[in-house]
Design a protein around this motif. Structure first.
Motif, PDB file in Angstrom:
ATOM      1  N   PRO A 122      73.320-124.933  -2.330  1.00 19.08           N
ATOM      2  CA  PRO A 122      72.048-125.232  -2.097  1.00 19.08           C
ATOM      3  C   PRO A 122      72.944-125.813   0.464  1.00 19.08           C
ATOM      4  CG  PRO A 122      71.695-126.638  -3.942  1.00 19.08           C
ATOM      5  CD  PRO A 122      73.528-125.327  -3.919  1.00 19.08           C
ATOM      6  N   THR A 123      74.503-126.116  -0.070  1.00 19.14           N
ATOM      7  CA  THR A 123      75.220-127.076   0.583  1.00 19.14           C
ATOM      8  C   THR A 123      74.930-125.768   1.918  1.00 19.14           C
ATOM      9  OG1 THR A 123      75.195-128.753  -0.456  1.00 19.14           O
ATOM     10  CG2 THR A 123      76.496-128.386   1.766  1.00 19.14           C
ATOM     11  N   VAL A 124      74.599-126.132   3.612  1.00 18.78           N
ATOM     12  CA  VAL A 124      75.218-125.398   3.840  1.00 18.78           C
ATOM     13  C   VAL A 124      76.152-125.931   5.153  1.00 18.78           C
ATOM     14  CG1 VAL A 124      74.495-123.899   6.187  1.00 18.78           C
ATOM     15  CG2 VAL A 124      73.119-124.053   4.255  1.00 18.78           C
ATOM     16  N   TYR A 125      75.802-126.698   5.435  1.00 16.74           N
ATOM     17  CA  TYR A 125      77.071-128.104   6.581  1.00 16.74           C
ATOM     18  C   TYR A 125      77.177-129.233   6.171  1.00 16.74           C
ATOM     19  CZ  TYR A 125      80.577-129.019   9.955  1.00 16.74           C
ATOM     20  OH  TYR A 125      81.183-128.806  10.702  1.00 16.74           O
ATOM     21  N   VAL A 126      78.582-129.895   5.868  1.00 13.83           N
ATOM     22  CA  VAL A 126      78.559-131.330   6.089  1.00 13.83           C
ATOM     23  C   VAL A 126      78.899-131.353   7.545  1.00 13.83           C
ATOM     24  CG1 VAL A 126      79.112-133.452   4.853  1.00 13.83           C
ATOM     25  CG2 VAL A 126      78.291-131.506   3.199  1.00 13.83           C
ATOM     26  N   ASP A 127      78.542-133.141   8.208  1.00 14.25           N
ATOM     27  CA  ASP A 127      79.691-133.530   9.356  1.00 14.25           C
ATOM     28  C   ASP A 127      80.097-134.597   9.233  1.00 14.25           C
ATOM     29  OD1 ASP A 127      80.373-133.094  11.957  1.00 14.25           O
ATOM     30  OD2 ASP A 127      78.881-133.781  12.277  1.00 14.25           O
ATOM     31  N   HIS A 128      80.817-135.345   9.511  1.00 15.73           N
ATOM     32  CA  HIS A 128      80.815-136.874   9.341  1.00 15.73           C
ATOM     33  C   HIS A 128      80.541-137.162  10.535  1.00 15.73           C
ATOM     34  CE1 HIS A 128      83.706-136.530   5.654  1.00 15.73           C
ATOM     35  NE2 HIS A 128      83.325-137.541   5.423  1.00 15.73           N
ATOM     36  N   LEU A 129      79.445-138.526  10.326  1.00 16.70           N
ATOM     37  CA  LEU A 129      79.355-138.442  11.956  1.00 16.70           C
ATOM     38  C   LEU A 129      79.781-140.098  11.813  1.00 16.70           C
ATOM     39  CD1 LEU A 129      75.268-138.101  11.757  1.00 16.70           C
ATOM     40  CD2 LEU A 129      77.208-136.671  12.482  1.00 16.70           C
ATOM     41  N   ASP A 130      80.531-141.597  11.064  1.00 16.95           N
ATOM     42  CA  ASP A 130      80.928-142.212  10.528  1.00 16.95           C
ATOM     43  C   ASP A 130      81.772-142.433  10.042  1.00 16.95           C
ATOM     44  OD1 ASP A 130      79.845-143.896  13.429  1.00 16.95           O
ATOM     45  OD2 ASP A 130      77.841-143.799  12.915  1.00 16.95           O
ATOM     46  N   ARG A 131      83.220-143.088   9.751  1.00 17.09           N
ATOM     47  CA  ARG A 131      83.885-143.188   8.589  1.00 17.09           C
ATOM     48  C   ARG A 131      84.628-143.737   8.113  1.00 17.09           C
ATOM     49  NH1 ARG A 131      87.081-137.312   7.118  1.00 17.09           N
ATOM     50  NH2 ARG A 131      86.912-137.765   4.151  1.00 17.09           N
ATOM     51  N   GLY A 132      84.585-144.905   7.886  1.00 22.03           N
ATOM     52  CA  GLY A 132      85.198-146.144   7.326  1.00 22.03           C
ATOM     53  C   GLY A 132      85.793-145.732   6.453  1.00 22.03           C
ATOM     54  N   GLU A 133      86.573-147.167   5.565  1.00 16.59           N
ATOM     55  CA  GLU A 133      87.741-147.056   4.569  1.00 16.59           C
ATOM     56  C   GLU A 133      86.249-147.123   3.570  1.00 16.59           C
ATOM     57  OE1 GLU A 133      90.795-149.333   2.380  1.00 16.59           O
ATOM     58  OE2 GLU A 133      88.990-150.907   3.835  1.00 16.59           O
ATOM     59  N   ASN A 134      85.576-146.638   3.235  1.00 15.63           N
ATOM     60  CA  ASN A 134      84.584-146.929   1.808  1.00 15.63           C
ATOM     61  C   ASN A 134      83.366-146.592   2.266  1.00 15.63           C
ATOM     62  OD1 ASN A 134      86.719-147.623  -0.582  1.00 15.63           O
ATOM     63  ND2 ASN A 134      86.463-149.371  -0.027  1.00 15.63           N
ATOM     64  N   ASP A 135      82.938-146.497   3.350  1.00 16.03           N
ATOM     65  CA  ASP A 135      81.282-146.076   3.650  1.00 16.03           C
ATOM     66  C   ASP A 135      82.095-145.495   4.869  1.00 16.03           C
ATOM     67  OD1 ASP A 135      80.539-148.344   2.068  1.00 16.03           O
ATOM     68  OD2 ASP A 135      81.679-149.767   3.253  1.00 16.03           O
ATOM     69  N   GLU A 136      81.267-144.243   4.842  1.00 17.76           N
ATOM     70  CA  GLU A 136      80.520-143.170   5.822  1.00 17.76           C
ATOM     71  C   GLU A 136      78.953-142.300   5.839  1.00 17.76           C
ATOM     72  OE1 GLU A 136      83.456-140.260   4.177  1.00 17.76           O
ATOM     73  OE2 GLU A 136      81.212-139.911   2.939  1.00 17.76           O
ATOM     74  N   ARG A 137      79.396-142.366   7.355  1.00 15.60           N
ATOM     75  CA  ARG A 137      78.077-141.593   7.456  1.00 15.60           C
ATOM     76  C   ARG A 137      77.536-140.011   7.656  1.00 15.60           C
ATOM     77  NH1 ARG A 137      75.694-142.383  12.681  1.00 15.60           N
ATOM     78  NH2 ARG A 137      73.915-142.092  12.288  1.00 15.60           N
ATOM     79  N   ILE A 138      77.220-139.395   6.813  1.00 16.23           N
ATOM     80  CA  ILE A 138      77.257-138.184   6.813  1.00 16.23           C
ATOM     81  C   ILE A 138      76.121-137.334   7.296  1.00 16.23           C
ATOM     82  CG2 ILE A 138      79.138-137.701   5.333  1.00 16.23           C
ATOM     83  CD1 ILE A 138      77.637-137.417   3.227  1.00 16.23           C
ATOM     84  N   ARG A 139      75.817-136.159   7.645  1.00 17.31           N
ATOM     85  CA  ARG A 139      74.497-135.478   8.523  1.00 17.31           C
ATOM     86  C   ARG A 139      75.061-133.622   7.362  1.00 17.31           C
ATOM     87  NH1 ARG A 139      72.354-133.071  13.980  1.00 17.31           N
ATOM     88  NH2 ARG A 139      69.789-132.863  12.780  1.00 17.31           N
ATOM     89  N   ILE A 140      73.861-133.631   6.553  1.00 23.47           N
ATOM     90  CA  ILE A 140      73.811-132.437   5.377  1.00 23.47           C
ATOM     91  C   ILE A 140      72.671-131.501   5.353  1.00 23.47           C
ATOM     92  CG2 ILE A 140      74.050-131.905   3.492  1.00 23.47           C
ATOM     93  CD1 ILE A 140      74.570-135.086   2.384  1.00 23.47           C
ATOM     94  N   TRP A 141      72.964-130.219   5.966  1.00 20.23           N
ATOM     95  CA  TRP A 141      72.326-128.968   5.702  1.00 20.23           C
ATOM     96  C   TRP A 141      71.940-128.182   4.499  1.00 20.23           C
ATOM     97  CZ3 TRP A 141      75.075-131.086  10.262  1.00 20.23           C
ATOM     98  CH2 TRP A 141      74.490-130.889  10.902  1.00 20.23           C
TER      99      TRP A 141
END
Length: 310
Positions: A34-53
């Motif tokens: 199902p996944t088309v693309y994933v983009d990292h918005l913010d990235r820490g050591e163990n935490d991250e924000r991602i955008r998923i299509w």
């Protein structure tokens, strides 16, 4: 009302390797159907924000998720920061449990709610979560257990040109795929539907060197004016996966324009398409040449377009 569901599957692979594959979201379009693309918005050591299509019930949705990675516990928790209607909230966790040295259990937990608790919307979410969870787990199982086989038939490559022009003009040329039929000789017909700003469905018939044509359908995610990522969902006979992206990077003396491809060969069709003597090497060369020829042609015409507009 928040609903909780769980799906699980057992795989013949070490737990640490399973965790690593799930943690590396940039590979999700290759792993999960199902996944088309994933983009990292913010990235820490163990935490991250991602955008998923990703596709859900035949539609493309996108959302932003917060993830917490715990490699010691082999657990990844996630929470949608902004959910797409009809989802009001969505979260859960991946939990990897070692059963033996080379056997693991993957548990995928979800909790979710529908906007205004609408029963029809909740049913839609139920079906989408169930379908995508089963698809993701089955694909993950297949990719892990067949890793030794897919390594031989998976490859990536990139074509690049230098352009004395602007990134915007190059981006516009690739973004305006509805004009490719008149701009690119190898494109016979094209149908482009912009579902929402930056999200496209592209169907086209492409001519090969031997005069034959093949039809492809792709989902494209566009980031003005530097990147267009895509995943093909209707594929030629020799491929079971084709993802890629176009990038346009400013340099001191112009722009670097690149076309990247990642392919998994369909080994079952090699002899049917290329003859009884053909193998993986021949199929790899054939597919790479075909894709690279089209990419280089597109980059060449885009270069000419951009340099004429200086």
């Amino acid at each position: 009302m928040t609903k909780k569901v769980e799906h699980e599957i057992t795989v013949r692979a070490p737990a640490a390797e399973v965790y690593r594959l799930i943690a590396e979201v940039e590979n999700w379009p290759r792993i999960f159907p199902p996944t088309v693309y994933v983009d990292h918005l913010d990235r820490g050591e163990n935490d991250e924000r991602i955008r998923i299509w990703a596709t859900a019930n035949g539609e493309v949705k996108n959302w932003t998720s917060l993830r917490t990675l715990d490699p010691e516990a082999l657990r990844i928790t996630f929470r949608q920061e902004v959910s797409a209607p009809p989802v009001a909230s969505m979260g859960g966790a991946w939990i990897i449990e070692p059963i033996a040295d080379d056997v693991s259990r993957i548990r995928l937990l979800h909790d979710y709610a529908a906007i205004a608790d609408d029963p029809d919307d909740l049913k839609w979410i139920d079906e989408a979560v169930d379908r995508n969870s089963r698809s993701e787990l089955a694909a993950l199982k297949a990719n892990l257990e067949l890793a030794h086989a897919t390594a031989e038939v998976t490859f990536s490559f990139e074509d690049t040109v230098h352009v004395e022009g602007s990134a915007k003009d190059l981006y516009d040329f690739v973004n305006e795929a509805d004009r490719w039929q008149e701009r690119l000789p190898h494109v016979a017909t094209v149908r482009l539907d912009e579902v929402s700003p930056g999200l496209q469905i592209l169907e086209m018939d492409t001519r090969a060197k031997d005069g034959s044509t093949h039809t492809t359908k792709s989902y494209r995610v566009c980031f003005p004016h530097h990147k267009i990522a895509y995943k093909q969902v209707t594929l030629p006979a020799l491929m079971t996966l084709h993802t890629g992206y176009w990038t346009f990077t400013d340099t001191e003396d112009g722009v670097t324009a690149s076309s990247q491809h990642t392919v998994v060969l369909n080994t079952e069709n090699i002899t049917r398409v290329l003859g009884p003597e053909a193998g993986v090497a021949e199929a790899t060369e054939y597919v790479r040449t075909a894709l690279s020829t089209n990419s280089r042609a597109t980059l060449g015409y885009a270069k000419a377009y951009a340099e004429q507009r200086r």
